[in-house]
Design an enzyme around this catalytic site. Sequence first.
Site, PDB file in Angstrom:
ATOM      1  N   ARG A 120       0.824  -1.115   0.023  1.00 19.99           N
ATOM      2  CA  ARG A 120       0.092  -0.088   0.073  1.00 19.99           C
ATOM      3  C   ARG A 120       0.605   1.245   0.060  1.00 19.99           C
ATOM      4  O   ARG A 120       0.405   2.102  -0.774  1.00 19.99           O
ATOM      5  CB  ARG A 120      -0.867  -0.112   1.236  1.00 19.99           C
TER       6      ARG A 120
ATOM      7  N   LYS B 138       2.948  24.944  -3.850  1.00 23.94           N
ATOM      8  CA  LYS B 138       1.481  24.668  -3.364  1.00 23.94           C
ATOM      9  C   LYS B 138       1.391  23.002  -3.413  1.00 23.94           C
ATOM     10  O   LYS B 138       0.902  22.464  -4.127  1.00 23.94           O
ATOM     11  CB  LYS B 138       0.277  25.311  -4.247  1.00 23.94           C
TER      12      LYS B 138
ATOM     13  N   LYS C 235       5.526  40.472  -3.402  1.00 23.37           N
ATOM     14  CA  LYS C 235       4.419  40.443  -4.131  1.00 23.37           C
ATOM     15  C   LYS C 235       3.635  41.953  -3.696  1.00 23.37           C
ATOM     16  O   LYS C 235       4.473  42.923  -3.010  1.00 23.37           O
ATOM     17  CB  LYS C 235       3.497  39.465  -3.548  1.00 23.37           C
TER      18      LYS C 235
ATOM     19  N   GLU D 171       6.385  40.710  -8.452  1.00 23.92           N
ATOM     20  CA  GLU D 171       5.169  40.125  -9.101  1.00 23.92           C
ATOM     21  C   GLU D 171       4.646  41.572  -9.165  1.00 23.92           C
ATOM     22  O   GLU D 171       4.485  42.315  -8.452  1.00 23.92           O
ATOM     23  CB  GLU D 171       4.348  39.410  -7.946  1.00 23.92           C
TER      24      GLU D 171
ATOM     25  N   ASP E  11       1.283  38.796 -13.010  1.00 26.43           N
ATOM     26  CA  ASP E  11       0.357  37.916 -12.573  1.00 26.43           C
ATOM     27  C   ASP E  11      -0.915  38.233 -13.000  1.00 26.43           C
ATOM     28  O   ASP E  11      -1.724  39.384 -13.064  1.00 26.43           O
ATOM     29  CB  ASP E  11       0.419  38.182 -11.215  1.00 26.43           C
TER      30      ASP E  11
END
Lengths: 285, 285, 285, 285, 285, 285
Positions: free
Chosen positions: A98, A133, A165, A199, A220
């Site tokens: 597994r 992420k 940012k 950004e 962005d």
Amino acid sequence: MLTEKLIADVVGAALREDAPNGDVTSLHLIPASARATAVLAAREPGVFSGSAVFIAAFKLTESSVLVEMHIHDGEPFVAGQKLATITGPARAVLTAERIGLNFTQRMCGIATLTAQYVAEVQGTKANILDTRKTTPNLRAFERQAVLDGGGRNHRFSLSDMVMAKDNHLAVLTAGGKDLTTELRRVKSELPAGVKLEVEVDRIDQIAPVLAADVDIIMLDNFALEDLSKGVQQIAGRCIVEASGGVNLQTVGKIAKTGVDVISVGALTHSARALDLGLDITIEQP
Amino acid sequence: MLTEKLIADVVGAALREDAPNGDVTSLHLIPASARATAVLAAREPGVFSGSAVFIAAFKLTESSVLVEMHIHDGEPFVAGQKLATITGPARAVLTAERIGLNFTQRMCGIATLTAQYVAEVQGTKANILDTRKTTPNLRAFERQAVLDGGGRNHRFSLSDMVMAKDNHLAVLTAGGKDLTTELRRVKSELPAGVKLEVEVDRIDQIAPVLAADVDIIMLDNFALEDLSKGVQQIAGRCIVEASGGVNLQTVGKIAKTGVDVISVGALTHSARALDLGLDITIEQP
Amino acid sequence: MLTEKLIADVVGAALREDAPNGDVTSLHLIPASARATAVLAAREPGVFSGSAVFIAAFKLTESSVLVEMHIHDGEPFVAGQKLATITGPARAVLTAERIGLNFTQRMCGIATLTAQYVAEVQGTKANILDTRKTTPNLRAFERQAVLDGGGRNHRFSLSDMVMAKDNHLAVLTAGGKDLTTELRRVKSELPAGVKLEVEVDRIDQIAPVLAADVDIIMLDNFALEDLSKGVQQIAGRCIVEASGGVNLQTVGKIAKTGVDVISVGALTHSARALDLGLDITIEQP
Amino acid sequence: MLTEKLIADVVGAALREDAPNGDVTSLHLIPASARATAVLAAREPGVFSGSAVFIAAFKLTESSVLVEMHIHDGEPFVAGQKLATITGPARAVLTAERIGLNFTQRMCGIATLTAQYVAEVQGTKANILDTRKTTPNLRAFERQAVLDGGGRNHRFSLSDMVMAKDNHLAVLTAGGKDLTTELRRVKSELPAGVKLEVEVDRIDQIAPVLAADVDIIMLDNFALEDLSKGVQQIAGRCIVEASGGVNLQTVGKIAKTGVDVISVGALTHSARALDLGLDITIEQP
Amino acid sequence: MLTEKLIADVVGAALREDAPNGDVTSLHLIPASARATAVLAAREPGVFSGSAVFIAAFKLTESSVLVEMHIHDGEPFVAGQKLATITGPARAVLTAERIGLNFTQRMCGIATLTAQYVAEVQGTKANILDTRKTTPNLRAFERQAVLDGGGRNHRFSLSDMVMAKDNHLAVLTAGGKDLTTELRRVKSELPAGVKLEVEVDRIDQIAPVLAADVDIIMLDNFALEDLSKGVQQIAGRCIVEASGGVNLQTVGKIAKTGVDVISVGALTHSARALDLGLDITIEQP
Amino acid sequence: MLTEKLIADVVGAALREDAPNGDVTSLHLIPASARATAVLAAREPGVFSGSAVFIAAFKLTESSVLVEMHIHDGEPFVAGQKLATITGPARAVLTAERIGLNFTQRMCGIATLTAQYVAEVQGTKANILDTRKTTPNLRAFERQAVLDGGGRNHRFSLSDMVMAKDNHLAVLTAGGKDLTTELRRVKSELPAGVKLEVEVDRIDQIAPVLAADVDIIMLDNFALEDLSKGVQQIAGRCIVEASGGVNLQTVGKIAKTGVDVISVGALTHSARALDLGLDITIEQP
């Protein structure tokens, strides 16, 4: 980079999570002397990733298990294809099954999705990049899967690179300070190995950032035509990254605007585990 | 159970993975004295899970950060709803943002999907159970999310319970041994706290297993009418588990056959991260 | 960056190395109720570094000890100056004394030496950088001391940045391959956050490297006039680093050639521990 | 003693500090199949120490690397002498190079300095001892280097032995208590394996300490003639240690006063890293 | 289950506890080249347990030591019997001796005591079970010894199984709630792998507990005739456990009442270390 | 010495061993808001030891639990005496109960047995010492219990002190070497903090050992009259230790021979856990 030490640590921890005091089923139902042969088979097509991790799941359970891979990382496979053969003590093979699958299905899923994005940008100069992420404590595994799918890696962590940012720019220019001057100051204070990326949300932000000689500008959530204008304005003086609103439908058009790299959170965030299975035969002595 | 110690260990490791040598961006662009207020907002509806984990991401970065939750684990929320407010040093809030989101989006995704399955079986006695198809080293987190979504947990690990599948039964009855006798022997040798579950693929396998007085029988990939027959045959003498081919379309019908529990790999295996975001405001002194 | 977690881990390990089973001297000679006041005093002039580390040595031994610093990191001090006052249980103060000093003397030594190099390049644009020639497992501490002395940090580790030296260039151009082409290829394959630095030993190597648009060129062991020529040739198109043969006598002249950064192994490799002492007064109840 | 386990732990940690996510330079510039031969060469004369540590740096990076030592720990070498030959995968050799050198240069530096002190006391019965002024978390390595240089070790830590200094004696005799009586009491309460050493600053302190039958008396910062007087007074009834003001100019004269052991903080505190280098040749397949 | 990983971790820690900086006696008195042959001999009769642990103590000290076992776990031995022969470097054999004995004497003591209890219940269906009254951090070792003595294991930990005692039942029925209803509710909420055991102190408590269909009922401190009545009343509808007042005099009579299992804290709590010794011969080269 | 860090590590590990995924019984049967008061009561008389460990078991489970001790370590208590009162969340009190008892019963058992030995030697100068025959990984706890019972500690580990036994002496004198000379050589090579003890089996072995000026001579398994002779012969020139054949019947006579210390393996090896219990009252809100 996915080091041997990291594989051993993380796969070892996963094996202990799944059997902290051993596998009571194998222990009570399978004789210690029984042996198993298992075949890792693809139930759907994809791109392979994670062979070192798959091998480690079995080897760390019992070092005498043999795993023969029939495919290399980064190679495509079709449904039904035999990907690996495992032979060894039946108890160990059943115990590790597994965990071996959990890791490999996840990595193949990411490699396969990345390969789809890469296929969409073929013929352009754009590279497909991952993001932060990722699944907690599995970042190195998922970044390797992105590489195996033909993508490229972005920064590994917050410690590697500056990414300024909107919030950061607001702080930097508070009290009317000049953005270019402030970015130049920051750049001179950074460790020599650290890149500076900024950004921007609008075209008019590009000029003062470019003037500061930054390493990368991220456009962005730009519309396609604004992306093109941005690329022209920057004109190779730094790397151009596109981000936001990227999916398999849009990525090709974004690449054609001439950006250098496109970062895609979905590579690790939304990849589906690929359907792989283990066909096991047990022989008793 | 998701203990405080485990949360601290796993979230701490994730924070170090994401910033092994600190957050160079915050360090160089945000003054140490700047403070931030951040609001965790839902970008889509769902069921909440993971508040202790979300809080830990910020507290472990800097213990002076305050996190006020506006929702409890297990409660539903709508798109746009404010779920939590974070206040504290801006550097720490920015550093912890991504890790806090990575965990919480994942847990809310699982809770939300679980709640959808639970809703489908409402009015029956069936419980929705998770499986061992969880993310490596995050099992306790994902099991808690299943509970928050209204599901119930299956065995935690291979060490907790015996689950005898086709391979095991073949070994047990090799050489013509009687299945009932063998299962009874196994049962008498197990630690007293360990349950014995047997997976069967066909109706005619039920009788000899039932005769061994096992704790749970899993009817694997049974057609609906066979499930009903199995439930009638077992008649409450042990727990009946349905597994295989379970999805949001089929789960309601499966429940209506009268099975006690339905295990669903998809709860943890295929749940999509929910879309949550952090709206941050920074104040300089 | 020297995180709180790292300080706690490393200083804690050092305390256990120095007293794995407690301090038998304090335990048998000093009553548990006795209290101590200790003053950290400079026996020679220098630049301070390591206050968080010094405080941690006492706090980790016994959390009730109070440490009041009379100087900030990065500030100069004179011989005889009182740098900190420690008050608390006498046993704990005596137990932590040596470890507190071992760390602080080392860090002040590095900060002081760095400040001497920085003073020598004043009036030029050159920054003084550290190298990887640091004490095993104390790199983050020694890098912080370099910052406190007015220096800047180079790459943290082999994982952060590519530095291609003579061996690497030989491999890259084996079989007559073109250096510029090869460097461009490498650059396009690196993670987006990773800089590319190339070390050259002769002036004629600069042109093909510069043509590859690398981030930094290191002029290794160049004579002063060759450094000047190199700076003119590169003309701001990338960062210029000088290395090799750097000492307090030469560094000023090197800086005047116009290089951007000068890396100095001696900052961490040859810094002498500064002479600091603790004057302790014990009061019995 | 420098155990294998400790070497593996500390060298392993240093390798991870220097390449937490692998060596990007080797990975991107050196083919996986390339092999390297490297020679460890002395750039200046000295005494060797640290072969097990040097070997571990390469073996822990990649177990197939072979390291052949041409010198034993404790042996002297001349400038230019070849000390070891390393062969193996080029990536691994390049990755481990700096850490192997960082440890070995430090240990050879300490062994070499110790040997200089030992040479100065030749012909006397005095032994040269180290102190607790060692690099945090490297004490066992530095003590081994002292042994390799011909020195002897003092106590390992605060847990091993009692050393009563002026502060302790003041506490012990507070309220007019008799020093001899108090030291005898302490001695009777210590664990049976723990020695009692007392530091005295003046000749008249010797008598009451000697009367307590302690194991070692340290004469701290005594003038040479007072050392001689102290040695005569103690007359072999316990070990006599000299400390303070010890350097290469004074150590011979101190030894001639007849003291048993001389402790020298400088052995570990001020030893300069010895200049060693690695000459690497890479072969491509 | 006593996994290899656990043995390595726990025995390794015990070896480091006993020789954190090596064995100074072996190091200074035994030449590195001397070899030893040692025989593990029984000084009294018993049942063997712990061979893997005994072997590990030597192997983890020095992997070249060979240990040949002359007995299997679970087998009885007489006084004077040779149980194992160890050959290898004398230093390692002497260093590992005490730790090897400390573990093995303890495990053999438990196995031997368990075998005495098992002998007393021969001819009945009762199994002898251990409890949680084990030595901290050695539970898996002591449970294995119980198995080797012919006993069976109870729950491993508080995480495995619910055991409701008087305090819990009082809480459950506070405010006049019905015990059967409450136990049924608890049962439906537990993870599917978790058994529910209820401890009762009086015969009249059996009925409502039995009605809730629990997995095990523990009859705590029941007189023999009440045990018989309880067994008759439960009549095979769940497992019956006897506990309290169990010793070698009473256990046979308790077993004859027809209970299924008897838990005995004394197995691990009061077992005496068995007298085993190592006869060592050292050969110098 | 039993440091806070060690208590936290070992007790923490024991709590995780006993509830790796939490206490399912408390979790499902006790409301989170219920509070408990528990009294630690003695079921038999003894000497107390382990208060810091007992407190830690509860505090590490839940920091808000309050533990008030009614007795100090080292004080005697009678059967029925209340030793401590615990108040806090009922779940935490129930979860920590068994681990708190397991440690404290063991430590009180050792302290009580030690006190019996100490009482037998009252009026002589002999001290009662422990040995290395301790429970693996609990040595510091058991040594503290010996101190609390009025005993004294022997060496902590193989790293602290040399103890030369028959095997070592045979090696030392192989080839006809002189024992005194060899022991003197060993002594001069040992670290300055390390004592040298020699075990002798016969009276005639004393003279050559004594001539080497060793720190301790152990008279192993000597008859009482030989012990007296040995003491007279040694005449205070080093510490005399008696060992072997020591029990509560013989220890007083052994002490009267005038030996300095008597080491007793039984203190830790054969101490019975003392019978302590926790009386718990739960209040629901």
